[in-house]
Design an enzyme around this catalytic site. Sequence first.
Site, short mmCIF file in Angstrom:
data_model
loop_
_atom_site.label_atom_id
_atom_site.label_comp_id
_atom_site.label_asym_id
_atom_site.label_seq_id
_atom_site.Cartn_x
_atom_site.Cartn_y
_atom_site.Cartn_z
N GLU A 1 0.97 -0.95 0.08
CA GLU A 1 -0.08 0.12 0.01
C GLU A 1 0.94 1.22 -0.02
O GLU A 1 1.44 1.70 1.02
CB GLU A 1 -0.79 0.08 1.19
CG GLU A 1 -2.23 1.24 1.13
CD GLU A 1 -2.85 1.13 2.34
OE1 GLU A 1 -2.41 0.69 3.36
OE2 GLU A 1 -3.93 1.68 2.06
N ALA B 1 -3.53 8.04 6.52
CA ALA B 1 -2.66 8.25 7.60
C ALA B 1 -1.27 7.52 7.33
O ALA B 1 -0.52 7.19 8.00
CB ALA B 1 -3.31 7.00 8.65
N HIS C 1 -5.54 5.78 -2.51
CA HIS C 1 -4.87 7.10 -1.93
C HIS C 1 -4.66 7.80 -3.16
O HIS C 1 -3.51 8.47 -3.50
CB HIS C 1 -3.48 6.56 -1.36
CG HIS C 1 -3.68 5.80 0.20
ND1 HIS C 1 -3.83 6.72 1.16
CD2 HIS C 1 -4.20 4.79 0.49
CE1 HIS C 1 -4.04 5.72 2.16
NE2 HIS C 1 -4.29 4.58 1.82
N ASP D 1 -16.43 -1.48 9.10
CA ASP D 1 -16.34 -1.15 10.46
C ASP D 1 -17.47 -0.42 10.86
O ASP D 1 -17.78 0.18 12.35
CB ASP D 1 -15.09 -0.77 10.90
CG ASP D 1 -14.50 0.50 10.45
OD1 ASP D 1 -15.28 0.88 9.67
OD2 ASP D 1 -13.59 1.01 11.03
N HIS E 1 -15.50 3.82 9.27
CA HIS E 1 -14.77 4.34 8.02
C HIS E 1 -15.84 4.84 6.95
O HIS E 1 -15.62 5.91 6.11
CB HIS E 1 -13.94 3.64 7.26
CG HIS E 1 -12.61 3.54 8.05
ND1 HIS E 1 -12.34 2.96 9.21
CD2 HIS E 1 -11.17 3.99 7.40
CE1 HIS E 1 -11.12 2.95 9.66
NE2 HIS E 1 -10.39 3.68 8.79
N ASP F 1 -8.30 -3.54 7.13
CA ASP F 1 -7.07 -2.38 7.22
C ASP F 1 -6.78 -2.28 8.73
O ASP F 1 -6.42 -1.02 9.20
CB ASP F 1 -7.79 -1.06 6.73
CG ASP F 1 -6.71 -0.01 6.44
OD1 ASP F 1 -5.40 -0.12 6.27
OD2 ASP F 1 -7.18 1.31 6.21
N LEU G 1 -8.63 9.12 10.70
CA LEU G 1 -8.80 7.68 11.00
C LEU G 1 -7.51 7.03 10.60
O LEU G 1 -6.85 7.49 9.55
CB LEU G 1 -9.90 7.41 10.31
CG LEU G 1 -11.16 7.51 10.70
CD1 LEU G 1 -12.39 7.17 9.87
CD2 LEU G 1 -11.34 6.76 12.18
N ALA G 2 -6.84 6.52 11.35
CA ALA G 2 -5.46 5.60 10.91
C ALA G 2 -5.86 4.13 10.88
O ALA G 2 -5.26 3.47 11.81
CB ALA G 2 -4.43 6.15 11.78
N GLY G 3 -6.36 3.79 9.72
CA GLY G 3 -6.52 2.44 9.88
C GLY G 3 -7.75 1.94 10.65
O GLY G 3 -8.29 2.84 11.29
ZN LIG Z 1 -4.17 0.30 5.10
#
Ligand SMILES: [Zn+2]
Length: 368
Positions: free
Chosen positions: A120, A131, A183, A235, A238, A259, A292-294
């Site tokens: 990634e 992130a 991304h 989840d 996200h 993720d 948000l970071a994963g």
């Molecule tokens: Zn990721």
Amino acid sequence: MKLAGNILTADGWINGHLTIKDGLIAGINRISGEIVTGAPCLIPGFIDLHVHGGGGYDIMQGGEAARVLARTHARFGSTSVLATTMTAPPAAIDAAFAAVAAVRRNPPADGADILGIHLEGPFINPEKLGAQPAYAIRADKEFINRLNAAVPIRIITIAPEFAENLALIPWLGRQNIRVQIGHTLADYEQCCCALQAGAKSFTHLYNAMSPLSHRAAGAVGAALAHARYCEIIPDLVHVGKGAMRAAMRAIPRLYGITDGTAACGMPDGQYRLGENDIYKQGNAVRLADGTLAGSVLTLDKALKNFIRLGDSLAQASHRLSAYQADYLGLQDRGRLEIGLRADLNIIDTHYNIIDTYIAGRRVGRDKD
Ligand SMILES: [Zn+2]
């Protein structure tokens, strides 16, 4: 070994026995074509194609991180995973690959099978990092070849709006690497070019990509209009319920990924994601600035969330196993069929996982 219950076969549900021998499914014997209410259900083990960590460890830390990840996510029903690297300086990515290679040479007996790596970044848009740390570069064949020789790269996430990245897509396809758009600030047309060049899926649909508006459809619009396969983080943090349902209806083979970060399977607190500190609180994990970071998602929860959003158990199962196997061209797993690996989950009537088997071996689990 014989397991009894309602079994999700390639032809739908039956009630009967599934026999395991030498790590494979040796037999599926039907007692009845009807589901027995209250009986446990046997479904394929989950395949997570995008997971960064778990149990306190992040893949970019190297060392035993891949082992801990594989064992942690196995407790939540994942039987195969793609260790996922982050955007970082090339030497750091090399080091992460070397560590995953070492764990694959001596894999954990009670862990998910590490199929390879999802790369990634770093070939992403520096304006759409999410992130990811700010080390985005343009696609580089030599670098990819070197990494791929250490551990097979199964998936690569790139931003196709850069000419060097777009130009490499056909070559990546020939290396048997699935190219995903992510991304990215690519507009709809640029995404269509990438799809024509051979890109096959989109990375965490809606997150860290150009959004859909009525006169600028963006990456989201390209995915909804054209993608056959697409990953999403189910989840419900996200992506909200409405956007989840739109994607579930529009994309034939929308599949769930975690993720997941080091914070998966861990209490609230501070963890690492690549070179950043992240903070888990409840169902979310964020950078200090709130990005948000994963996630802290595990695929057992993803199953329940898809069902909450309207999927049948069979459909939700496909989104966590069969679609991923088909997408990567894996013939030996992802379904309950004679001759395939005995990778499966047994779940109760409330969709809780009672037991997980990986290549016929029962995974120990915490009962809390
Ligand atoms: Zn990721």
